[in-house]
Each structure stands twice: as structure tokens, then as C-alpha cells.
Design an enzyme around this catalytic site. Structure first.
Site, PDB file in Angstrom:
ATOM      1  N   ASP A 223      61.178   8.665  -1.851  1.00 58.06           N
ATOM      2  CA  ASP A 223      61.361   8.958  -0.434  1.00 58.06           C
ATOM      3  C   ASP A 223      60.253   9.873   0.060  1.00 58.06           C
ATOM      4  O   ASP A 223      59.597  10.582  -0.723  1.00 58.06           O
ATOM      5  CB  ASP A 223      62.718   9.625  -0.194  1.00 58.06           C
ATOM      6  CG  ASP A 223      63.875   8.655  -0.390  1.00 58.06           C
ATOM      7  OD1 ASP A 223      63.629   7.441  -0.338  1.00 58.06           O
ATOM      8  OD2 ASP A 223      65.003   9.125  -0.603  1.00 58.06           O
ATOM      9  N   TYR A 360      69.987   5.248  -6.945  1.00 58.59           N
ATOM     10  CA  TYR A 360      69.755   6.156  -5.825  1.00 58.59           C
ATOM     11  C   TYR A 360      70.365   7.521  -6.140  1.00 58.59           C
ATOM     12  O   TYR A 360      71.589   7.666  -6.212  1.00 58.59           O
ATOM     13  CB  TYR A 360      70.365   5.592  -4.537  1.00 58.59           C
ATOM     14  CG  TYR A 360      69.684   4.342  -4.027  1.00 58.59           C
ATOM     15  CD1 TYR A 360      68.566   4.429  -3.199  1.00 58.59           C
ATOM     16  CD2 TYR A 360      70.147   3.072  -4.368  1.00 58.59           C
ATOM     17  CE1 TYR A 360      67.935   3.293  -2.721  1.00 58.59           C
ATOM     18  CE2 TYR A 360      69.522   1.927  -3.901  1.00 58.59           C
ATOM     19  CZ  TYR A 360      68.414   2.045  -3.074  1.00 58.59           C
ATOM     20  OH  TYR A 360      67.791   0.910  -2.596  1.00 58.59           O
TER      21      TYR A 360
END
Length: 397
Positions: A223, A360
Site C-alpha cells: 500500500d 491482507y
């Protein structure tokens, strides 16, 4: 020889030495197709070859001048090449039908054309024809007036990168409002963020190679608010239409790292092959990633409960809400391979976690409204979220 008689009868001797020799390539020895035909000492009407329509006459000095002029104009650096050609469809069909009628196992006319051009280019340019890996493709159009186009094949550079500050995406991110066209919102840059891991290396490689465009292929991505530490994340940079292929990668790597000091770093740059860009995107069963996460809890947690987290194993994750707009909505099953915690204070702890690629971490911690099961928040019995995340290792398998 019966086959020779049959060919001459079908063509009424209106056949060139290239086509006659080609039809006899499996029955008569010779250095090339022309020498095979000449060894028969036949009278041929070569001015009216009914098979190729004398297309071989177009492979003359004028054609090679066009090829050399095009290469010189592009100022392209290369060591290996192949030749491709275009011919009239009717000519190609006529050649195939003639071969089929005689039930011959010989090469089509385009292969002969490509070989003749290739052999002369090898001799005069001192370059190598390489069918497996070539720097350029010389495309010759012989349908009417001969035309030449040079296709410059991409250059592939493999390495690893570290991202040392937050707020930098892996690849160029088009402005969400104008979709890259440029507007007041993005100060007419067309970009959501000023720079990316991709751009901070590609601008220098493009300049060194005089390339047209760069494309970044990463082994996954982190990210924008996540650091990429440790030995780095593997990537392949594809340079399209590079005019210069011989560059000093170690020297360039040092220069790029000096310019980007404190932001990004790139390591072990080396030339690689086309398939490598796909290989690094495919995770094997042995692939893993190691993360360090700062977990913040809504209220004080029971420190003894942290031991429970080490029992996390099989995780079922429905596509996270934050990426559902660009990822297929499905449940992915991933595994936690190792997990340890370090207390910071009553509401914070640091978690080091080793997982299969594709799990995740932010959602593993928060639960993502129940879409990630089991999760850290449920195990601790309080709301928790990932305040800060770093990738500290990406396996190369």
C-alpha cells in the site's frame, strides 16, 4: 528426374532458380536453392516465374539501402535480429497450392525471402540472426514498392527495490478526477501523487537507453502508506523501443540511488528475459512475506491474550472493502506461517507476522467488518486496527 520434369511441365519452364531449387530442396544437395537449380543446367524462363512473380528481384541493393538508412536514422544499437516479410496473399496462396499439388515437404516462399535478406545483413552488418532472442526485427513489405520497418524489441531489467518513506505508490497513479489527462486538481500533471517507485527509476533508465516508454512489473505491491524494507521487493522494468541496449547497470544503479537517497533504493540491477516479468508475479507454494505491524487497540488489551495470536493459522478473507472496486469479490484462503508480538503500552503492540503471499494484513488485524476470519480484533475481544505497516521481507521463490 521425374520431379524436375513434373515441375517444368506444370510451370511450362516459367520458374525462377529460387523457386525451382526450393521445390527440390529435399531431393538435390546444394549450398542454397539457387545452386540446386543451377546444378541441373536447365533452360528456364526466369523472367516470368509463375510461382513467385519474380518477387526475388525486389531483394536488390536498393532494398538493402532502405534497410541501412532506416537503421541509421533510428540510431538503434543491436547485436541480434530476425527478418520478417509481407507478400501478396495471392502469391502466398499460389505457392502453397503448388507445393500441395506436388505433395512436397519444402519451406514456403517467405522463409526463403527472410533467409536471403538475413544472410546478407549478417555478412554486411556483422550481426547475428537469432530466432530465440533478438534485439530488433527487420520487417520488409514486398507487396508493391518495397517498404522497410524496424521493430525494436523491449529491454528487460530485473532488480529489487526498497521504499523508505510513506506516501509513494509503486507505479504511476493517474489523477482520480481527470484520469491522467491533466486538470487543476492535479496541477495539470495527470497524476494523483508526484512520484512513484516506478518513475524514480524509469526516468533515468529511459534517458540512458533512449527508450520510448517504461512499464514496471512488481512481485506484488505494498500500500502507499507501507514501507518496503529488508532485501527489497523483486521487480522487472520493461523498456520499450530502447535505442541503446549496452548500459553500465552497476554505475547507473549507484547514480539512481544517490539521487533518490532517503526515498527509494534499487539493488542488483541486471538484464533479464521477457518471461521473467510473468515469473515474478506467480507465487509458488513456498512464497512468503514478512510484515511488521503497529497495532492500536480502542481500549487497553489483556497482554496475556497476545499469546493467542500465535495460534492464527488458516485465514479466510473476503475481498477487502477498500479494494473491492478493483478486485473480484471472492473468499481467499491464506495461512499465517509465524507470528510474534511485542508489548509497547496498554493500547499498542508490535506484531511481526510471516504469511503466504496475498494475505491482507490490515484486514487480518481489524476483521474488516467480519470479512476476514479469524482476526486479531476478535481474538483480543476489542476493536483493533493497523496503525503502521512495513514489509520487511519478500521471498524470491
Amino acid at each position: 528426374m521425374q520431379l524436375v520434369e513434373e515441375i517444368l511441365e506444370k510451370t511450362d519452364a516459367k520458374i525462377c532458380k529460387h523457386c525451382l531449387g526450393r521445390m527440390l530442396s529435399k531431393t538435390i544437395d546444394g549450398e542454397d536453392n539457387v545452386s540446386r537449380a543451377e546444378s541441373l543446367d536447365l533452360e528456364l524462363n526466369e523472367d516470368e516465374c509463375i510461382i513467385c512473380a519474380n518477387i526475388f528481384n525486389k531483394i536488390d541493393d536498393e532494398l538493402f539501402d532502405k534497410i541501412y538508412d532506416k537503421i541509421d536514422f533510428l540510431k538503434v544499437q543491436f547485436d541480434s535480429f530476425i527478418v520478417g516479410s509481407r507478400i501478396d496473399k495471392e502469391l502466398k496462396k499460389r505457392d502453397e497450392e503448388f507445393i500441395d499439388e506436388l505433395n512436397l515437404d519444402v519451406e514456403p516462399i517467405k522463409k526463403e525471402i527472410n533467409r536471403i535478406i538475413g544472410k546478407r545483413l549478417e555478412q554486411e552488418l556483422k550481426k547475428e540472426v537469432n530466432f530465440e532472442k533478438q534485439d530488433i526485427i527487420v520487417n520488409v513489405n514486398l507487396i508493391k514498392e518495397p517498404k522497410v520497418r524496424i521493430q525494436i524489441n523491449p529491454l528487460f531489467i530485473e532488480g529489487k527495490y526498497n521504499k523508505l518513506i510513506r506516501g509513494i505508490p509503486q507505479t504511476k497513479w493517474p489523477c482520480g478526477k481527470c484520469k491522467g489527462r491533466g486538470c487543476e486538481e492535479c496541477n495539470f500533471t495527470g497524476k494523483q501523487y508526484p512520484c512513484s517507485v516506478e518513475e524514480l527509476i524509469s526516468e533515468h533508465i529511459l534517458k540512458a537507453t533512449n527508450g520510448y516508454e517504461a512499464k514496471f512489473h512488481g512481485a506484488g505491491r505494498e500500500d502507499i502508506d507501507v514501507l518496503m524494507l529488508g532485501s527489497g521487493r523483486p521487480f522487472v522494468l520493461e523498456i520499450k523501443e530502447p535505442k541503446i541496449r549496452k548500459i553500465d547497470l552497476p554505475k547507473l544503479e549507484a547514480e539512481i540511488n544517490e539521487i533518490n537517497e532517503g526515498k527509494t533504493q534499487y539493488h542488483n540491477l541486471k538484464f533479464t528475459h521477457r518471461n521473467r516479468k510473468a515469473e515474478i508475479k506467480v507465487s509458488s507454494s513456498d512464497a512468503y512475506k514478512v510484515y511488521k505491524a503497529l497495532v492500536e487497540c480502542e481500549s487497553p488489551y489483556n497482554k496475556e491474550d497476545l499469546a493467542i495470536l500465535s495460534q492464527l493459522d488458516e485465514i479466510h478473507q473476503q475481498t477487502p472493502i477498500r479494494v473491492s472496486h478493483r478486485r473480484a469479490d471472492k473468499v481467499r484462503i491464506k495461512h499465517v506461517l509465524d507470528l510474534s508480538c511485542e508489548v509497547i503500552d496498554d493500547t499498542h503492540f508490535e506484531m511481526t507476522i510471516k504469511t503466504e503471499g496475498g494475505l491482507y494484513i490490515k484486514e487480518l488485524i481489524s476483521g474488516d467488518e467480519g470479512r476476514s476470519q479469524p482476526n486479531v480484533a476478535d481474538k483480543l475481544g476489542i476493536k483493533a486496527f493497523c496503525k503502521q505497516l512495513d514489509v520487511i521481507e519478500v521471498s524470491e521463490k
